[in-house]
Design a protein around this motif. Sequence first.
Motif, PDB file in Angstrom:
ATOM      1  N   GLN A   6      27.942  43.086  39.484  1.00 41.24           N
ATOM      2  CA  GLN A   6      28.948  42.686  40.116  1.00 41.24           C
ATOM      3  C   GLN A   6      29.412  40.783  40.219  1.00 41.24           C
ATOM      4  N   SER A  15      33.791  38.696  51.147  1.00 36.71           N
ATOM      5  CA  SER A  15      32.943  38.302  51.229  1.00 36.71           C
ATOM      6  C   SER A  15      32.427  39.596  50.868  1.00 36.71           C
ATOM      7  N   GLU A  16      30.833  40.006  50.480  1.00 38.95           N
ATOM      8  CA  GLU A  16      30.690  41.607  49.650  1.00 38.95           C
ATOM      9  C   GLU A  16      29.527  41.968  50.644  1.00 38.95           C
ATOM     10  N   GLY A  17      28.975  42.940  50.854  1.00 42.43           N
ATOM     11  CA  GLY A  17      28.002  43.498  51.225  1.00 42.43           C
ATOM     12  C   GLY A  17      28.351  44.878  52.172  1.00 42.43           C
ATOM     13  N   LYS A  18      28.269  45.101  53.219  1.00 46.61           N
ATOM     14  CA  LYS A  18      28.554  46.808  54.347  1.00 46.61           C
ATOM     15  C   LYS A  18      29.165  46.453  54.986  1.00 46.61           C
ATOM     16  N   GLU A  19      30.179  45.316  55.458  1.00 56.28           N
ATOM     17  CA  GLU A  19      31.568  45.295  56.096  1.00 56.28           C
ATOM     18  C   GLU A  19      32.018  44.225  55.409  1.00 56.28           C
ATOM     19  N   PRO A  20      32.176  44.391  54.299  1.00 55.77           N
ATOM     20  CA  PRO A  20      33.175  43.228  53.510  1.00 55.77           C
ATOM     21  C   PRO A  20      34.821  43.202  54.589  1.00 55.77           C
ATOM     22  N   HIS A  21      34.908  41.198  54.204  1.00 52.52           N
ATOM     23  CA  HIS A  21      36.103  40.958  55.098  1.00 52.52           C
ATOM     24  C   HIS A  21      36.598  40.107  54.202  1.00 52.52           C
ATOM     25  N   ARG A  59      38.584  42.841  59.110  1.00 55.37           N
ATOM     26  CA  ARG A  59      38.502  44.357  57.520  1.00 55.37           C
ATOM     27  C   ARG A  59      38.907  45.774  58.349  1.00 55.37           C
ATOM     28  N   THR A 135      35.017  42.573  40.787  1.00 52.46           N
ATOM     29  CA  THR A 135      35.195  43.216  42.149  1.00 52.46           C
ATOM     30  C   THR A 135      36.743  42.588  42.747  1.00 52.46           C
ATOM     31  N   TRP A 137      39.303  43.433  46.886  1.00 50.02           N
ATOM     32  CA  TRP A 137      39.182  44.192  48.221  1.00 50.02           C
ATOM     33  C   TRP A 137      40.264  44.772  47.638  1.00 50.02           C
TER      34      TRP A 137
END
Length: 146
Positions: A6, A15-21, A59, A135, A137
């Motif tokens: 990725q 940002s990436e992860g469980k709760e990206p913003h 987000r 990747t 958003w």
Amino acid sequence: MSAKTQEPVLPGWFSEGKEPHLIGSRCEACGTYYFPKLTTFCRNPDCSSEQFSEVPLSRTGKLWSYTNAAYKPPEPYVAPEPFEPFGIAAVELDKERMVVLGQLVKGVDLATLKVGMPMELVVDVLSEDETTAKTTWKWQPAGGQK
């Protein structure tokens, strides 16, 4: 998401992860938010500050407007082949009250969207080659409803 490596298409923009913003900036003098990040001078006409803090942006937000991209965008946009139309959403972020554009995740039916409905940001694949998934958003109705 893909099992390939990725790689963000715009490093440092989200940002990436469980709760990206999204990653933005906030003027330390007047509190105005910017996306993408601003580091030069505040564009608020009532402020002359040059000091900014990097901040995570909301987000979630409300759908402000939307449309479809029924044609293949020109370079440098990298569209998968064969080209498939996709939706574009303008979302007003909850806290910052700024509007941010982004693609809608695949499968969102534009006929189900309503201005003002809650939306959330996710990170999804924009394009892929043999080894890497780029990747970015994207927006989807809150709760992942399509």
